[in-house]
Every structure is written in structure tokens, then in C-alpha cells.
Scaffold this active site. Structure first.
Site, mmCIF file in Angstrom:
data_model
loop_
_atom_site.group_PDB
_atom_site.id
_atom_site.type_symbol
_atom_site.label_atom_id
_atom_site.label_comp_id
_atom_site.label_asym_id
_atom_site.label_seq_id
_atom_site.Cartn_x
_atom_site.Cartn_y
_atom_site.Cartn_z
ATOM 1 N N ASP A 58 0.866 -1.180 0.000
ATOM 2 C CA ASP A 58 0.000 0.000 0.000
ATOM 3 C C ASP A 58 0.907 1.235 0.000
ATOM 4 O O ASP A 58 1.733 1.392 0.903
ATOM 5 C CB ASP A 58 -0.873 -0.065 1.271
ATOM 6 C CG ASP A 58 -1.889 1.056 1.335
ATOM 7 O OD1 ASP A 58 -1.567 2.178 0.892
ATOM 8 O OD2 ASP A 58 -2.997 0.801 1.842
ATOM 9 N N GLY A 102 9.635 10.698 -1.794
ATOM 10 C CA GLY A 102 10.752 10.434 -0.873
ATOM 11 C C GLY A 102 11.649 9.342 -1.424
ATOM 12 O O GLY A 102 12.888 9.441 -1.377
ATOM 13 N N TYR A 145 -10.897 12.889 -4.195
ATOM 14 C CA TYR A 145 -10.091 12.542 -5.371
ATOM 15 C C TYR A 145 -9.471 13.810 -5.974
ATOM 16 O O TYR A 145 -8.251 13.898 -6.140
ATOM 17 C CB TYR A 145 -10.989 11.839 -6.387
ATOM 18 C CG TYR A 145 -10.298 11.351 -7.636
ATOM 19 C CD1 TYR A 145 -9.481 10.225 -7.617
ATOM 20 C CD2 TYR A 145 -10.492 11.997 -8.859
ATOM 21 C CE1 TYR A 145 -8.865 9.758 -8.774
ATOM 22 C CE2 TYR A 145 -9.890 11.542 -10.018
ATOM 23 C CZ TYR A 145 -9.079 10.422 -9.975
ATOM 24 O OH TYR A 145 -8.478 9.969 -11.130
ATOM 25 N N THR A 175 -10.147 7.843 -19.913
ATOM 26 C CA THR A 175 -9.527 6.815 -20.750
ATOM 27 C C THR A 175 -10.316 5.513 -20.592
ATOM 28 O O THR A 175 -10.819 5.224 -19.512
ATOM 29 C CB THR A 175 -8.061 6.622 -20.321
ATOM 30 O OG1 THR A 175 -7.395 7.889 -20.453
ATOM 31 C CG2 THR A 175 -7.344 5.598 -21.173
#
Ligand code: NAD
Ligand code: UDP
Length: 315
Positions: A58, A102, A145, A175
Site C-alpha cells: 500500500d 521520498g 479525489y 480513458t
């Protein structure tokens, strides 16, 4: 030497096609996914390839791997799925971006963000250019979102300015293509599945809202062109098909192409549903020498064939 490339969200719709095209180009792929909306079925055909590796992970948690390029695709994209657990959606976009940036900083990798036309919200500039700053409701059901993706763009550009990171930001417009989920609620998959099953076609609102539909192969080619472009091309850059259709036109086209007897059923328009959306792709044409080549008719034909086979297999 094969380039080691990380694709987050690699078991999803776009991610799996991207892994495929990157493998074909001789790269060594690490596909990372938590399988929220992705599936092993999307990548099972790649698993025999020794240059394709899969990791269940995740992206809201840090990741320690050695790669040269990162395509950050992880995030549910359909309104039904990203609104299922909105807090996790924002975390995926924001914490996911921080973790992947990072990582890119530590290993000096080039990193591309799958941003979205949703950063323009319900746009009052049409077609949308990259200079337009958008019209997004910060507290609506789509905000998890839209704002998550906007914040991710901010992070990408701050890492670029502050840490000299080599970034690319693609603003992807709607798409479609094989491997969309039959139940993910997006308009192309919904209409095709409904038409093939002879069920009513669910048009939200009066169907006059517009979208521009890009076939998946074209889009993935654009993402790779952006990653491979000179470092001065950071984006944000629109990737999508400038052909604009109303949702009603799409419904009629799908009914016609499937030879379905489905009738159109009108439902209320969801809150904050953008009324129009169409990319200006001048920048992509000029900087990437990219434009879509698949007409809607041809892309729909391939997508209908995919769902037809899937539904037969599952019946
Ligand atoms: P998708 O839902 O098929 O793929 C997303 C993938 O990310 C899935 O495999 C899912 O399991 C994975 N994922 C989700 N949360 C994760 C997490 N926390 N950690 C690891 N993996 C996670 O959607 P898609 O259409 O393939 O979209 C891919 C990317 O492109 C997304 O970032 C989306 O926002 C962006 N995008 C897509 C479209 C489109 O029309 N398809 C348009 C604009 C932007
Ligand atoms: N839509 C529709 N019927 C459906 C699914 C979607 O009319 O069954 C509409 C939706 O309201 C929106 C458009 O189609 O106006 C595109 O929806 P989608 O969820 O595919 O993408 P997005 O809204 O994120 O562009």
C-alpha cells in the site's frame, strides 16, 4: 542494461497496460499494488516474464526499493470506488505521493505522477488548457479525489523546486479500454455491459454533459513519451483525446455498435458532475510529438469485444 522501473497501481486498468508496454520496450518492471481496484488477472499473463516482478504493498506506507524511474499510478479512478472510502483515497494520493517522492529523492529516480482532468473540476474554460487553475468544490463528494490529486501536484512541484527532483506530471482525461472493471461505474464500462446484457442504459442527468474518451493504448504511449521527454518538460501536460461527445451520444453509439435492444433510462445527475470536459493537447503535440490515433468507434469495438468475452466466460 535494462532500466528498473517501478509502476505503482500496476495491477489496475492503466497500470497493467503500462507494465505491458514498458516490458515490450525491454525494461525491468516492479509492479506494486494493494489490489483495491486492481487484480492479478490483469497481470497474470506477464508473470512468466523474469523481468516482471510483483509486490503487494500500500503506497500510503513507505517503500524501500532501488529503481531508476517511477510511474505513480496508484489510486482508484472511478467515482464509485474513490468515494467508497474517501479518507483512504486522499491518503493514497497525498501520503502515496509523499512516499513515492521520498523514494525518488533517496534513489535519484525520475518520477511521473498520474494526475487527472479532475483538477479542473467543473471547468468554465473550454477546452481545458494547462494554464487553467480549475473550479473544484473542496467539500463535495468528488473532493477526496480532486483535491488529493491537486495536492499531489503541489507536492511534485515543491519537491522539484526544493529538492531538484526530476518530475513529470500528466493530467489524464477519461480513458477507456479492455481491463476496465465491469462494475466500476465508469460510463464506458457501464454502458457496454448494460447494452450487452440487454439492461437499461443508465444516463445520468439529461445526457448533455460532455466527455472526451481516449483509448488506453494511446494514453499509455503518451505517458511513456512524457517520461522519456527532455528534463525541461515537467508538465503538467494534458493527455487525452480532444474528440468531445455528449453522454447521450455515447449511449446511442454503444447501443448501435452492440446491436442491443436496451432502452435509455434517465437518472439524477450526481453532485458536482462536470458539465463539460475536453483537453487542449497543444502542449503534448508540441513537446512530446504525441496525439491519440484511435478513433472512438475503433476503441469501442475493441472494448466491446473484451466485455463480450468476459461476460460469456463468467456466465
Ligand atoms: P484503477 O482503479 O484500475 O487502478 C488503480 C490501481 O491502484 C489499482 O490496481 C488499485 O488496486 C491500486 N491502488 C489503489 N490504492 C492503492 C494504494 N493505496 N496502494 C497501492 N495500490 C493502490 O484505475 P486506472 O483507471 O487504472 O487509473 C490509474 C491512475 O490513473 C490513477 O492514479 C488515476 O487517478 C489516473 N487517472 C485515470 C483516468 C482514467 O480515465 N482511467 C483518468 C485520469 C486519471
Ligand atoms: N454517467 C452516466 N451513466 C453511468 C455512468 C456515468 O450517465 O452509468 C455519466 C456521469 O454522470 C458523467 C460521465 O458519464 O457525467 C462520465 O462519468 P465517469 O464516472 O465515467 O467519469 P467522470 O465523471 O469522472 O468523468
Amino acid at each position: 542494461m535494462r532500466k528498473r522501473v517501478l509502476v505503482t497501481g500496476g495491477a489496475g486498468f492503466l497500470g497493467s497496460h503500462l507494465c505491458e508496454q514498458l516490458l515490450e520496450r525491454g525494461n525491468d518492471i516492479l509492479c506494486v499494488d494493494n489490489y483495491f481496484t486492481g487484480a492479478k488477472d490483469n497481470i497474470v499473463h506477464l508473470m512468466d516474464n523474469p523481468y516482471f516482478e510483483v509486490m503487494r504493498h500500500d503506497v500510503t506506507f513507505p517503500l524501500y526499493v532501488e529503481v531508476k524511474e517511477i510511474y505513480n499510478m496508484a489510486c482508484p479512478a472511478s467515482p464509485v470506488h474513490y468515494q467508497f472510502d474517501p479518507v483512504q483515497t486522499t491518503k493514497t494520493s497525498v501520503h502515496g505521493a509523499i512516499n513515492m517522492l521520498g523514494l525518488a529523492k533517496r534513489v535519484k529516480a525520475k518520477i511521473l505522477q498520474a494526475s487527472t482532468s479532475e483538477v479542473y473540476g467543473d471547468p468554465d474554460v473550454h477546452p481545458q488548457t494547462e494554464e487553467y487553475h480549475g473550479n473544484v468544490n473542496t467539500i463535495g463528494p468528488r473532493a477526496c479525489y480532486d483535491e488529493g490529486k491537486r495536492c499531489a501536484e503541489t507536492l511534485f512541484f515543491d519537491y522539484h523546486r526544493q529538492h531538484k527532483l526530476n518530475i513529470r506530471v500528466a493530467r489524464i482525461f477519461n480513458t477507456y479500454g479492455p481491463r476496465m472493471l465491469p462494475n466500476d461505474g465508469r460510463v464506458v464500462s457501464n454502458f457496454i455491459v448494460q447494452a450487452l446484457q440487454g439492461k437499461p442504459i443508465t444516463v445520468f442527468g439529461d445526457g448533455s454533459q460532455t466527455r472526451s474518451f481516449c483509448y488506453v493504448d494511446d494514453l499509455v504511449r503518451g505517458l511513456i513519451a512524457l517520461m522519456d521527454s527532455p528534463d525541461s518538460v515537467t508538465g503538467p501536460i494534458n493527455l487525452g483525446n480532444p474528440g468531445e461527445f455528449t453522454i447521450l451520444e455515447l449511449a446511442e453509439k454503444v447501443i448501435d455498435m452492440t446491436g442491443s435492444r436496451s432502452k435509455i433510462d434517465y437518472h439524477p445527475l450526481p453532485q458536482d458532475d462536470p458539465t463539460q470536459r475536453c483537453p487542449n493537447i497543444t502542449k503534448a503535440r508540441d513537446h512530446l510529438d504525441w496525439q491519440p490515433v484511435t478513433p472512438l468507434q475503433e476503441g469501442l469495438k475493441k472494448t466491446i469485444a473484451y466485455f463480450d468475452e468476459l461476460l460469456r466466460r463468467n456466465s
